[in-house]
Design an enzyme around this catalytic site. Structure first.
Site, mmCIF file in Angstrom:
data_model
loop_
_atom_site.group_PDB
_atom_site.id
_atom_site.type_symbol
_atom_site.label_atom_id
_atom_site.label_comp_id
_atom_site.label_asym_id
_atom_site.label_seq_id
_atom_site.Cartn_x
_atom_site.Cartn_y
_atom_site.Cartn_z
ATOM 1 N N SER A 28 -37.979 -7.894 17.155
ATOM 2 C CA SER A 28 -38.639 -9.027 17.815
ATOM 3 C C SER A 28 -38.656 -10.307 16.996
ATOM 4 O O SER A 28 -38.964 -11.367 17.536
ATOM 5 C CB SER A 28 -40.075 -8.650 18.195
ATOM 6 O OG SER A 28 -40.071 -7.736 19.269
ATOM 7 N N LYS A 54 -46.673 -17.423 16.979
ATOM 8 C CA LYS A 54 -46.458 -16.522 18.112
ATOM 9 C C LYS A 54 -47.801 -16.196 18.766
ATOM 10 O O LYS A 54 -48.766 -15.871 18.073
ATOM 11 C CB LYS A 54 -45.767 -15.245 17.621
ATOM 12 C CG LYS A 54 -45.423 -14.238 18.707
ATOM 13 C CD LYS A 54 -44.714 -13.037 18.085
ATOM 14 C CE LYS A 54 -44.317 -12.007 19.143
ATOM 15 N NZ LYS A 54 -43.631 -10.841 18.528
ATOM 16 N N SER A 110 -39.546 -10.123 21.133
ATOM 17 C CA SER A 110 -40.663 -10.737 21.842
ATOM 18 C C SER A 110 -41.077 -12.082 21.281
ATOM 19 O O SER A 110 -41.868 -12.796 21.890
ATOM 20 C CB SER A 110 -41.860 -9.785 21.798
ATOM 21 O OG SER A 110 -42.245 -9.526 20.458
#
Length: 528
Positions: A228, A129, A204
């Protein structure tokens, strides 16, 4: 005691305002459905193996690390133009590192067991990420003013995974500032769902969910302060684990958290195959791994199981989709039939205040009394704080560097009271007590990962509080594993989150293995 008239009015005003904003959004920025609504099927068998299987084959010289890395690079190059998940690659460096792995294996005299113990992920590709520091890679988190910012070191869990032999292929898309459950920003663009390109991959960690779900990565790393990890994993049909807080380091991530927010964020593994969750968590936890007793076997027949099908019908959260209710019911039926256990359905009234509890605790000060940095200040960096209403006007003229989601967060912040509601604080305390008594040391809870199937792009703007199903678990400080349960009639992933007591992560990971075997786990979107 209940919500005050002012608090109810705030919720009503926000819902109406969000509806108006959403209508404007559709008029001023209409979404055109993607020309191709699906991905090509996975054709290389190397892409259909777990990380543990790949590492074993590499150590045994049945396949080279270069072959494995090339297979994933080719898949990324095929699907990424459609999903926009990987925002910066390091393919050349990854191939060089894979060649070094193959050379190490050729020259090793210690045997496979020694390599497995020292380097359990030797030669296996991984995606990261973009909010995590990965040396030499961007660390902008979708923020325009951070364009060109490169990491000079690795975040601790990234360093541990690399030390275990994993080879990063690149960094993946996020929502702006990691503060929304759709991965869309003005730096990298929008990330698409591998099962339907017109739908969101979540946020996210949406880039991670999408690249995993598309078969272009096998393991990844995400972070979770309100869902997330679990929401993108659910929308994209993969496994994602929110760890017990304080076990995996959250250092070297952007943005920095403030107030008491660090108490509720967890970094954890995202995987296509359930068997990779536990070894990844063991590696990422580093010296804290012993706190989780991950080597202790779990007998599912000796656990107590509970099911909560919905939050009690919160007026600001969508009703749970009937297909998700049915999927969770099927899990209950199989658990009872296969394991001989009795799954008790329970209802906890405080869950319907999930968003209000999450929102309240995100705004509390730290132990020294320092309040969290307001969204408006964070979004306004490096200049003066953002003025939300003016930013709406700028957005309508196409001049705002921020997404509508970021602006909406600032608007929601404007409605917050300066003092936390005593009623909401009491609801959280009551829920905490109820969960602790319910789960104890051997309880497992089934709870929806989200009330809806993967929404179409930008639709989360109209249902901004739906992340309450995952967010409340963060505030309660409990580990939770999102598990895929097949596909809906629309061909979208179904799923459920499995919640256990704090530091009992191994129990939800054991249930994940069972659910994968029972319901089939990840499905190739190209063949679905």
């Amino acid at each position: 005691m209940s919500l005050t008239g002012i608090e109810r009015a705030q919720a009503w005003i926000m819902r109406v305002f969000m509806g108006v904003l959403f209508a404007l959004f559709r008029i001023l920025s209409p979404w055109r459905s993607a020309e191709f609504r699906g991905l090509p099927p996975v054709s290389n068998p190397l892409l259909l193996m777990s990380a543990m299987q790949l590492s074993q084959k590499i150590r045994r010289r049945e396949v080279s690390s270069v072959e494995v890395v090339e297979a994933f690079i080719n898949r990324i190059q095929t699907v990424n133009p459609l999903i926009n998940a990987l925002v910066q690659d390091r393919f050349e460096a990854a191939l060089l590192e894979a060649a070094q792995v193959d050379k190490l294996i050729q020259e090793s005299s210690g045997g496979e067991e020694v390599l497995q113990d020292r380097l359990p992920l030797l030669g296996v590709p991984i995606t990261i990420k973009e909010s995590f520091a990965l040396q030499g890679m961007p660390n902008a988190t979708g923020v325009v003013f951070r364009r060109g910012v490169l990491s000079t070191r690795d975040a601790p869990p990234v360093a541990l995974l690399k030390r275990a032999g994993a080879i990063p292929l690149g960094v993946t898309n996020t929502s702006e500032f990691c503060m929304w459950y759709e991965s869309h920003n003005h730096l990298y663009g929008i990330c698409n769902n591998p099962y339907d390109l017109a739908r969101t991959s979540g946020g996210s960690s949406g880039g991670e969910g999408s690249v995993l779900g598309s078969g272009a990565s096998v393991i990844g790393i995400g972070s979770d302060i309100g869902g997330s990890i679990r929401m993108p994993s659910f929308f994209c049909g993969v496994f994602g684990h929110k760890t017990s807080p304080g076990v995996v380091s959250n250092d070297c991530q952007y943005p920095d958290l403030s107030g008491c927010q660090p108490d509720y964020v967890s970094s954890g593994p995202m995987c296509r195959y359930a068997e990779d969750l536990l070894p990844m968590l063991k590696i990422m936890s580093g010296p804290n791994a012993d706190r989780l007793s991950l080597s202790v076997d779990v007998d599912l027949r000796k656990l107590r199981f509970f099911s909560i099908p919905h939050d009690g019908c919160s007026p600001i959260v969508s009703s749970v989709d009937k297909q998700l209710i049915q999927a969770q019911r099927k899990v209950v039926e199989r658990l009872e039939a296969d394991l001989g256990v009795k799954v008790q359905e329970v209802f906890l009234p405080g869950l319907k205040y999930g968003f209000q509890i999450w929102n309240t605790y995100m705004g509390l000060p730290d132990k020294d009394g320092k309040p969290p940095t307001p969204f408006s200040v964070l979004f306004g960096e490096p200049g003066r704080p953002l003025w939300p209403l003016w930013e709406v006007a700028r957005w309508m003229m196409g001049r705002s560097p921020h997404t509508m989601a970021a602006i909406v967060l600032s608007l929601i912040e404007m409605t917050n009271s300066s003092k936390p509601s005593p009623f909401i604080l009491k609801q959280k305390e009551q829920l905490q007590k109820e969960f602790e008594e319910l789960l104890g040391t051997d309880g497992v809870l089934l709870y929806p990962s989200h009330p809806l199937l993967a929404p179409k792009h930008h639709h989360p703007l109209f249902t901004p509080f739906n992340f309450a199903y995952t967010g409340i678990i963060n505030i309660l400080g409990l580990p939770s594993t999102q598990c895929p349960l097949g596909l809906s009639k629309e061909g979208l992933p179904l799923g459920v989150q499995v919640v256990t007591g704090r530091f009992l992560d191994r129990q939800s990971l054991a249930v994940a293995l069972y659910l994968e075997k029972t319901f089939g786990g990840w499905r190739d979107p190209g063949a679905a």
